[in-house]
Design a protein around this motif. Structure first.
Motif, short mmCIF file in Angstrom:
data_model
loop_
_atom_site.label_atom_id
_atom_site.label_comp_id
_atom_site.label_asym_id
_atom_site.label_seq_id
_atom_site.Cartn_x
_atom_site.Cartn_y
_atom_site.Cartn_z
N TYR A 137 6.99 -1.13 -8.75
CA TYR A 137 5.52 -1.04 -8.61
C TYR A 137 5.06 -1.71 -7.32
N ALA A 138 5.64 -2.87 -7.02
CA ALA A 138 5.25 -3.59 -5.80
C ALA A 138 5.59 -2.79 -4.56
N TYR A 141 2.89 0.13 -4.26
CA TYR A 141 1.50 -0.26 -4.49
C TYR A 141 0.54 0.38 -3.49
N GLY A 145 -2.49 2.93 -4.43
CA GLY A 145 -3.85 2.58 -4.08
C GLY A 145 -4.56 3.68 -3.32
N HIS A 153 -1.53 -0.54 -14.43
CA HIS A 153 -0.08 -0.66 -14.41
C HIS A 153 0.43 -1.19 -15.75
#
Length: 337
Positions: A137-138, A141, A145, A153
């Motif tokens: 996810y990081a 991101y 966005g 999430h």
């Protein structure tokens, strides 16, 4: 065994071989990897020629993979050790530091790319909740966005678990971030590919077996160590690093990990360019061993990129051999040339 019987005459029986002996089939080997199918670890294992056609054993975590090797359930395990974005994989580094009897026998690089998948029939416009492992996810991101700015999430245990969770309903999400290989194993809608924010992201994997002698040097090798420093004092880390710098050895990884017995105590994970059979590397290891209370030799193995290790000529093997022979001559009282 009797020889072959043959005849070239008219009407003769076809050539036969009596008491033929068939070659024994090669022993079947087992390789553990972080599963299930469709993970980056599986992609790394696919790069190992000797693993093809043998049994691949999916496991849940690094500890289980290494336990398989130590307990004899597997001949080797493929595990992630470093990511170009996140750095060293701490669970792997800590396990290698504390589990004796293991050796790294090879390394493999996998480009880290992610896809956004969903149940069949889902459109990207329908997505409001995304399931993903926190690390994945990081790394996605920025893309999320931009393309799904109002999303939420839901953490998942792994990249594969995020995809399976939206299929079986165990995760309250509309879509999942996963490795590209997931679509080869499960019926999923591919909503977007190449969603990672860093197109140069790479994960380094190592193949770990039980303790064996290192393969002969290739000229494009790497040596991995874990070193604990003696009682903390000014310059202790510098003394460690000087063992390599004064012998012309480059370090491609230096990472500290807490030993855990008290605050301020660390061990250092190092990757050094070269092989333990290189004179300069052997000399450096002797220097480290003289002052370190604990040195874990993880192995010397071919670099994944096969790049030949470069070093100044004054650190060539024959220079170390000549210096050692010179010293022996002094001790023996031989006249100097």
């Amino acid at each position: 065994m009797q020889p072959s019987v043959s005849s070239t005459g008219a009407g003769a029986a076809p050539r036969t071989r009596l008491n033929a002996v068939t070659d024994a089939a090669p022993a079947r080997r087992t390789y553990s990897y972080l599963g299930p199918a469709g993970t980056f670890t599986e992609a790394a294992l696919e790069q190992v020629p000797e693993a093809r056609g043998h049994e691949w054993r999916p496991v849940h975590n690094v500890g289980e993979a290494l336990a398989d090797v130590l307990d004899g359930r597997s001949d080797a395990a493929m595990i992630a050790i470093e990511n170009s974005v996140e750095g060293g994989v701490t669970t792997t580094l800590d396990a290698l530091a504390t589990l004796p009897g293991l050796r790294i026998v090879g390394e493999y690089l996998v480009k880290v790319d992610f896809v956004l998948v969903a149940a069949p029939g889902t459109r990207i416009e329908d997505v409001t909740v995304v399931a993903a492992h926190p690390v994945a996810y990081a790394q996605c991101y920025g893309w999320l966005g931009e393309h799904i700015p109002a999303h939420q999430h839901v953490p998942a245990a792994s990249n594969v678990a995020s995809a399976l969770g939206i299929l079986d309903g165990s995760l309250p999400a509309d879509a999942a971030i996963a490795a590209p290989g997931i679509v080869q194993h499960h019926e999923l809608e591919l909503l977007a590919d190449g969603i990672g924010d860093n197109e140069n992201a790479v994960t380094r994997f190592v193949l770990v077996a039980r303790t064996v002698a290192p393969a002969p040097p290739t000229g494009a090798d790497k040596t991995s160590l874990i070193v604990e420093l003696p009682v903390d004092h000014a310059g202790a880390l510098l003394e460690l690093l000087e063992q390599f710098s004064t012998r012309g050895i480059n370090l491609s990884l230096l990472q500290s990990r807490p030993i855990g017995d008290e605050l301020g105590r660390y061990r250092f994970v190092l990757d050094a360019d070269g092989h333990v059979q290189d004179e300069r590397m052997a000399d450096a290891l002797l220097g480290i061993r003289r002052f370190s209370p604990r040195v874990v030799y993880l192995g010397s193995y071919p670099r994944a990129d096969r790049r030949i290790v470069q070093y100044p000529e004054r650190y060539a093997d024959d220079v170390f051999v000549e210096a050692r022979d010179w010293l022996r001559g002094l001790i023996a009282g031989e006249p100097e040339a």
